[in-house]
Motif scaffolding. Sequence first.
Motif, PDB file in Angstrom:
ATOM      1  N   SER A  48      -0.199  -2.591  -3.465  1.00  0.00           N
ATOM      2  CA  SER A  48       1.069  -1.913  -3.704  1.00  0.00           C
ATOM      3  C   SER A  48       0.951  -0.459  -3.252  1.00  0.00           C
ATOM      4  CB  SER A  48       1.413  -1.951  -5.202  1.00  0.00           C
ATOM      5  OG  SER A  48       0.495  -1.160  -5.930  1.00  0.00           O
ATOM      6  N   ARG A  49       2.073   0.189  -3.117  1.00  0.00           N
ATOM      7  CA  ARG A  49       2.097   1.594  -2.708  1.00  0.00           C
ATOM      8  C   ARG A  49       1.360   2.460  -3.732  1.00  0.00           C
ATOM      9  NH1 ARG A  49       2.413   4.393   1.878  1.00  0.00           N
ATOM     10  NH2 ARG A  49       2.794   6.550   1.359  1.00  0.00           N
ATOM     11  N   GLU A  50       1.532   2.130  -5.035  1.00  0.00           N
ATOM     12  CA  GLU A  50       0.878   2.897  -6.090  1.00  0.00           C
ATOM     13  C   GLU A  50      -0.640   2.776  -5.982  1.00  0.00           C
ATOM     14  OE1 GLU A  50       3.363   0.610  -6.772  1.00  0.00           O
ATOM     15  OE2 GLU A  50       4.943   2.125  -6.912  1.00  0.00           O
ATOM     16  N   GLU A  51      -1.139   1.552  -5.733  1.00  0.00           N
ATOM     17  CA  GLU A  51      -2.584   1.355  -5.577  1.00  0.00           C
ATOM     18  C   GLU A  51      -3.107   2.121  -4.362  1.00  0.00           C
ATOM     19  OE1 GLU A  51      -3.483  -3.085  -7.277  1.00  0.00           O
ATOM     20  OE2 GLU A  51      -2.374  -2.917  -5.394  1.00  0.00           O
ATOM     21  N   PHE A  52      -2.359   2.060  -3.269  1.00  0.00           N
ATOM     22  CA  PHE A  52      -2.759   2.763  -2.055  1.00  0.00           C
ATOM     23  C   PHE A  52      -2.854   4.264  -2.294  1.00  0.00           C
ATOM     24  CE2 PHE A  52      -1.641   5.035   1.846  1.00  0.00           C
ATOM     25  CZ  PHE A  52      -2.619   4.558   2.702  1.00  0.00           C
ATOM     26  N   ASP A  53      -1.838   4.826  -2.955  1.00  0.00           N
ATOM     27  CA  ASP A  53      -1.827   6.260  -3.226  1.00  0.00           C
ATOM     28  C   ASP A  53      -2.978   6.655  -4.163  1.00  0.00           C
ATOM     29  OD1 ASP A  53       0.328   6.697  -1.583  1.00  0.00           O
ATOM     30  OD2 ASP A  53       1.818   6.609  -3.204  1.00  0.00           O
ATOM     31  N   ALA A  54      -3.285   5.806  -5.149  1.00  0.00           N
ATOM     32  CA  ALA A  54      -4.380   6.110  -6.080  1.00  0.00           C
ATOM     33  C   ALA A  54      -5.715   6.143  -5.342  1.00  0.00           C
ATOM     34  CB  ALA A  54      -4.417   5.076  -7.202  1.00  0.00           C
ATOM     35  N   LYS A  56      -6.152   6.651  -2.140  1.00  0.00           N
ATOM     36  CA  LYS A  56      -6.103   7.791  -1.220  1.00  0.00           C
ATOM     37  C   LYS A  56      -6.459   9.085  -1.946  1.00  0.00           C
ATOM     38  CE  LYS A  56      -2.842   9.951   1.984  1.00  0.00           C
ATOM     39  NZ  LYS A  56      -1.456   9.920   2.457  1.00  0.00           N
ATOM     40  N   GLU A  57      -5.943   9.250  -3.169  1.00  0.00           N
ATOM     41  CA  GLU A  57      -6.233  10.445  -3.964  1.00  0.00           C
ATOM     42  C   GLU A  57      -7.713  10.477  -4.356  1.00  0.00           C
ATOM     43  OE1 GLU A  57      -5.014  12.169  -8.316  1.00  0.00           O
ATOM     44  OE2 GLU A  57      -3.429  11.237  -7.112  1.00  0.00           O
TER      45      GLU A  57
END
Length: 89
Positions: A48-54, A56-57
């Motif tokens: 998901s986008r949320e997992e990807f962003d996490a 990435k951070e």
Amino acid sequence: MQNKSEFGGDFAKFINGLAGTVACMSREAGESARERTREWIAGLDFVSREEFDAVKEMAAKAREEADSLKARVAALESALATKGAGEAE
């Protein structure tokens, strides 16, 4: 025997019914294709986008920490080299 106007009216009704049936079949085929596509994509291993962003951070923080550790190691090596050079004299 039917006259031409009755035949034309019946033919028009037939064509209208056929057009409605074709439109309904087309709509159902489109919905079915969309549902199959959703099922296919759901079966793939996407994040998901949320997992990807996490992730990435977390990677950015890890890079910052690695850079900080590299700077500390370089400073320690420099201090050790300075200390070693002072004892050699």
